[in-house]
Design an enzyme around this catalytic site. Structure first.
Site, PDB file in Angstrom:
ATOM      1  CG  ASP A  36      -2.134   1.061   0.913  1.00  0.00           C
ATOM      2  OD1 ASP A  36      -3.143   0.421   0.834  1.00  0.00           O
ATOM      3  OD2 ASP A  36      -1.937   2.286   1.353  1.00  0.00           O
ATOM      4  CE  LYS A  41      -6.412   0.797   6.463  1.00  0.00           C
ATOM      5  NZ  LYS A  41      -6.487  -0.367   6.053  1.00  0.00           N
ATOM      6  CB  SER A 105       1.688   3.431  -9.706  1.00  0.00           C
ATOM      7  OG  SER A 105       1.005   2.500  -8.787  1.00  0.00           O
ATOM      8  CB  ILE A 122     -11.123  -7.127  -6.750  1.00  0.00           C
ATOM      9  CG1 ILE A 122     -10.096  -6.561  -5.648  1.00  0.00           C
ATOM     10  CG2 ILE A 122     -11.262  -8.532  -6.990  1.00  0.00           C
ATOM     11  CD1 ILE A 122     -10.456  -7.147  -4.146  1.00  0.00           C
ATOM     12  CG  ASP A 152     -22.138  -8.100 -10.050  1.00  0.00           C
ATOM     13  OD1 ASP A 152     -22.540  -7.200  -9.017  1.00  0.00           O
ATOM     14  OD2 ASP A 152     -21.109  -7.866 -10.583  1.00  0.00           O
ATOM     15  NE  ARG A 155     -23.580  -7.933  -4.214  1.00  0.00           N
ATOM     16  CZ  ARG A 155     -22.676  -7.086  -4.790  1.00  0.00           C
ATOM     17  NH1 ARG A 155     -22.336  -6.645  -5.888  1.00  0.00           N
ATOM     18  NH2 ARG A 155     -21.660  -6.512  -3.745  1.00  0.00           N
ATOM     19  CG  HIS A 179     -18.165  -5.595 -11.119  1.00  0.00           C
ATOM     20  ND1 HIS A 179     -19.199  -6.367 -10.755  1.00  0.00           N
ATOM     21  CD2 HIS A 179     -17.507  -4.812 -10.289  1.00  0.00           C
ATOM     22  CE1 HIS A 179     -19.110  -5.897  -9.129  1.00  0.00           C
ATOM     23  NE2 HIS A 179     -18.102  -5.058  -9.185  1.00  0.00           N
TER      24      HIS A 179
END
Length: 466
Positions: A36, A41, A105, A122, A152, A155, A179
């Protein structure tokens, strides 16, 4: 001999941290490598996960890689979870520039470091980011898997389950396409126990009849029900990513709805979007086409067009990080050649760089190329639009201003020759971007302003000097 299973996760926000936790709780990885750009973090997430090791199925090595992306090259799978969910509050396209900038990056750095595993992306908009990863790296597209409509589809099965009273695990139904809001349910091909839903409805309407449009919309908007209450989605998307990782590491040959490169399915090609895929150790092994109704086929094409429209916006995308540094160097070389040709001198050329967040640092000058020190010295630096100090805010309609200021007094001959540069046009193909110099003007304060616009093209071109 036992093979150590290594998974990297780029981005430790809501989703990335939950992906790491899900992988740990399910015992999918032997080693986790976390990245990260926020060092505090990622350090906190690594500590928290390490503190959980006494409560998970297997001991796992957890490595803090900060922004040293090359350390992920050893991984079997790398999950791209870089993003900024607040930008997607209205729709999944909201993160378009942020996530594609993030991909630029790290993606090529990882591949150049020797990565030979599977990318599981994702980040949203998922299909665009996957397509961008492919363009940036030239990587085997079968080894780039987008989570796409996997969640999805889950779901959709949940909503059908609620209507018909059958476990979602026993329902074979898929959301396909983008998506995002243009995704659609492939109801014509949906089955339970091998029987089509329409067939079941005809046999037992009291149990199996339901409003397909209503269920499709519930599946399409389910993520925003989650977001509305806690301003993020975490558990389901993390588990969806972990499911893909498991399918790869266990070489399951599992059929999952995932975003993959279209190579002619339904006449679509050149973009990533979701269809049922066979996923194993080598990535996407096979892509299934479903029996779609005319309405569903039309919706699929519209969904693919929406992905293309988003990709087209990236033609104006800004440059960040290493790309800007390399791009500026290329521009400076052109300027140096022109000045040397016109005034017969060589000079020191310098520019300031971007910090880790892609923010212009106006106080730092780094020498890029050093020539004979006895000759006049020129400093070249990029000045961001004063309204938008972040590089990410620059686009093709803004002007990246290169200011060439004479650092030494005297020698008016230099400025005299510089006047000849007015209307000189510069074209340079670099990193898939075309740089076009519109004009160079001598300003009142005896500085030369070179105005450049950045125009994206699909492929890098050879350097051109016009």
């Amino acid at each position: 001999m036992y093979q150590t299973r290594k998974i990297g996760v780029v981005g430790q926000g809501h989703v990335g941290a939950h992906v790491a936790n899900s992988l740990l709780m399910q015992g999918i990885a032997d080693e986790l490598y976390l990245c990260d750009i926020n060092e505090a973090k990622v350090t906190s997430e690594v500590q928290d996960l390490r503190d959980s090791l006494s409560f998970v199925p297997y001991n796992t090595k957890i490595v803090n890689c900060y922004d040293h992306y090359e350390e992920l090259a050893c991984c079997d799978v790398i999950v791209n979870a870089a993003g900024k969910v607040a930008l997607a509050a209205g729709n999944r396209d909201g993160e378009l520039f942020f996530t594609t900038d993030a991909a630029r990056s790290f993606a090529k750095r990882i591949v150049d470091a020797g990565f030979d595993g599977i990318f599981v992306s994702i980040s949203n908009p998922c299909d665009v980011v996957c397509t961008e990863l492919w363009h940036l790296t030239g990587y085997d597209p079968k080894k780039i898997i987008g989570s796409g409509c996997g969640l999805d589809s889950a779901r959709l099965r949940t909503e059908i389950s609620k209507k018909v009273g059958v476990s979602p695990k026993s329902i074979d139904a898929y959301m396909i396409g983008e998506h995002g809001f243009s995704q659609l349910a492939a109801f014509k091909a949906a089955t339970i126990a091998g029987k089509n839903l329409n067939e079941l409805q005809a046999e037992n309407p009291d149990k199996y009849a339901f409003d397909h449009m209503e269920v499709e919309e519930l599946a399409r908007k389910g993520g925003y029900v989650t977001y509305q209450g806690k301003q993020c989605t975490e558990y389901a998307v993390a588990n969806s990513a972990a499911r893909v990782c498991a399918a790869v590491l266990h070489n399951e040959h599992a059929v999952l709805s995932a975003s993959t490169l279209m190579t002619g399915q339904y006449g679509e090609e050149g973009i990533f979007t979701s269809l049922p895929c066979v996923i194993g150790a080598e990535g996407v092994e096979e892509v299934y086409t479903l029996d779609l109704s005319e309405h569903e086929l039309e919706g699929f094409h519209k969904s693919c067009q929406h992905i293309r429209d988003n990709i087209a916006q990236l033609a104006a995308r800004p440059l960040v990080g290493q790309e800007v540094d390399r791009l500026v160097v290329g521009v400076l070389v052109v300027i140096d050649i022109l000045l040397e040709h016109l005034i017969g001198r060589k000079q020191v050329v310098a520019c300031f760089v971007l910090d880790a967040r892609g923010v212009f640092n106006l106080n730092r000058l780094d020498v890029i190329e050093r020539r004979a020190l006895k000759d006049p010295v020129f400093h070249v630096h990029v000045i961001a639009d004063q309204r938008n100090q972040r590089c990410g805010d620059l686009n093709r309609h803004d002007i990246a201003l290169l200011r060439i200021g004479r650092a030494l007094d005297g020698d008016d001959q230099v400025l005299g020759h510089a006047r000849k540069l007015v209307r000189v046009r510069i074209a340079l193909g670099c990193l898939g971007h075309f740089i076009k110099g519109d004009a160079i003007n001598l300003s009142a304060d005896k500085r030369i302003d070179l105005h450049l616009s950045l125009i994206h093209i699909s492929e890098p071109t050879r350097p051109l000097y016009i």
